[in-house]
Design an enzyme around this catalytic site. Structure first.
Site, PDB file in Angstrom:
ATOM      1  N   HIS A 154      35.749  43.397  42.152  1.00  0.00           N
ATOM      2  CA  HIS A 154      36.013  44.619  41.101  1.00  0.00           C
ATOM      3  C   HIS A 154      37.263  45.236  41.487  1.00  0.00           C
ATOM      4  O   HIS A 154      37.960  45.837  40.673  1.00  0.00           O
ATOM      5  CB  HIS A 154      35.010  45.702  41.692  1.00  0.00           C
ATOM      6  CG  HIS A 154      33.583  45.230  41.230  1.00  0.00           C
ATOM      7  ND1 HIS A 154      32.588  44.819  42.318  1.00  0.00           N
ATOM      8  CD2 HIS A 154      32.853  44.876  39.939  1.00  0.00           C
ATOM      9  CE1 HIS A 154      31.619  44.494  41.658  1.00  0.00           C
ATOM     10  NE2 HIS A 154      31.472  44.520  40.079  1.00  0.00           N
ATOM     11  N   GLY A 193      35.927  40.176  34.554  1.00  0.00           N
ATOM     12  CA  GLY A 193      36.186  39.084  35.690  1.00  0.00           C
ATOM     13  C   GLY A 193      35.604  37.821  34.790  1.00  0.00           C
ATOM     14  O   GLY A 193      34.661  37.765  34.313  1.00  0.00           O
ATOM     15  N   SER A 249      30.139  38.564  44.386  1.00  0.00           N
ATOM     16  CA  SER A 249      29.137  39.017  43.527  1.00  0.00           C
ATOM     17  C   SER A 249      28.320  40.182  44.140  1.00  0.00           C
ATOM     18  O   SER A 249      28.054  40.130  45.415  1.00  0.00           O
ATOM     19  CB  SER A 249      28.255  37.858  42.886  1.00  0.00           C
ATOM     20  OG  SER A 249      27.037  38.442  42.272  1.00  0.00           O
ATOM     21  N   GLN A 307      29.576  36.295  29.650  1.00  0.00           N
ATOM     22  CA  GLN A 307      29.861  37.831  29.228  1.00  0.00           C
ATOM     23  C   GLN A 307      31.333  38.265  28.740  1.00  0.00           C
ATOM     24  O   GLN A 307      31.558  38.917  27.591  1.00  0.00           O
ATOM     25  CB  GLN A 307      29.618  38.411  30.497  1.00  0.00           C
ATOM     26  CG  GLN A 307      29.841  39.995  30.201  1.00  0.00           C
ATOM     27  CD  GLN A 307      29.338  40.806  31.407  1.00  0.00           C
ATOM     28  OE1 GLN A 307      28.208  41.394  31.609  1.00  0.00           O
ATOM     29  NE2 GLN A 307      30.402  41.090  32.350  1.00  0.00           N
TER      30      GLN A 307
END
Ligand code: PAF
Length: 288
Positions: free
Chosen positions: A37, A150, A188, A156
């Site tokens: 992130h 990401g 993750s 997604q």
């Protein structure tokens, strides 16, 4: 770093920034932040003037209520990490703020077509509708010039690309590389739930993807996928899928067809579901 919990306050602050000619980059997250992130935040920081990050564990995208309940929440640590990475604004809405109509209220339905029927779409019914609903709401509020997501969540990213097309939202999507631990495990938030033994086994997913990448020119896809599947099963995984797909449209491939390819795996260790993928660079031309 400023923290906003209410939509109106955030909109007003961003309006000022935009009026002053500053560009806005946006990183949507569900918290439990890790280096992956933070690398999105840093990339956004390099490319835009004001970086907004949202933390919202979105109930409508969890097909399994237990997964929702167990989703790690580490807000204080997240706030510190975001501030240190140079985030300008954190949006931390409540469920009521994001869903004034109620979580089970009336939501739009998006036509994601084929993309929603395969892989994660097949194993997690309604998941991508939930992602679409919340990302649409967030984009509506933040109205970013640039959106950073990401590659770890490959499907997604394709769904969000489609969402931008469907809604006509002009934000530019940047798909950023997956960050990995030293042993190769894709970063993750779910990794936090792995106990030491499971953490050791978790690395096998990236090893399996590497095995597939190295052997894709030498083995028929059916054998390659079966070997990968068997290996993961022997390691103690309950495998959902091991697939090879066209990286542009996720059509599943049973042999190379000259298109760019992506290798994708989803498998469970106990009740923790892990996904990972690797893109195969360069055309694979071997006739099989
Ligand atoms: O990838 C995630 O963390 C979530 O799916 C997202 C994009 C923040 C939507 O809730």
């Amino acid at each position: 770093m400023y923290l906003f919990k209410l939509t109106g306050d955030l909109r007003a602050a961003l309006e000022q920034e935009k009026k002053a000619g500053r560009t806005v980059g946006f990183v949507p997250t569900m918290g439990a932040l890790h280096e992956g992130h933070l690398s999105l935040i840093r990339t956004a920081k390099e490319q835009t003037d004001i970086v907004v990050c949202s933390i919202f564990v979105n109930p409508t995208q969890f097909n399994d209520p237990k997964d929702f309940e167990k989703y790690p929440v580490t807000i204080s640590a997240d706030i510190q990490k975001l501030a240190a990475a140079g985030t300008d604004i954190l949006f931390l809405p409540s469920v009521d703020t994001m869903y004034p109509e109620g979580v089970n209220g009336q939501h739009p339905h998006y036509d994601f077509g084929y993309l929603e029927t395969v892989l994660e779409g097949a194993y997690r019914p309604h998941h991508f509708q939930g992602v679409g609903i919340v990302v649409h709401k967030l984009l509506d509020i933040v109205q970013p010039d640039d959106l950073f997501m990401g590659q770890k969540d490959f499907q997604q990213c394709m769904i969000i690309k489609r969402l931008l097309e469907i809604t006509g939202i002009p934000s530019k999507l940047h798909i950023c590389p997956t960050l990995r631990e030293n042993d190769g495990l894709a970063m993750s938030s779910r990794n936090m739930r792995l106990d030491p033994a499971a953490r050791q086994t978790a690395v096998q997913i990236s090893k399996t993807l590497l095995y597939m990448k190295e052997n894709i020119k030498h083995l028929p896809f059916v054998n390659l996928k079966q070997n990968a599947y068997n290996q993961l099963q022997n390691d103690g995984y309950q495998v959902d899928y091991v697939e090879i797909a066209n990286a542009d449209n996720l059509q599943l491939l049973d042999k190379p067809n000259g298109s760019p390819m992506v290798l994708l795996v989803a498998a469970k260790l106990g009740d923790i579901r892990l996904i990972d993928n690797m893109v195969v660079e360069g055309a694979v031309t071997t006739k099989l």
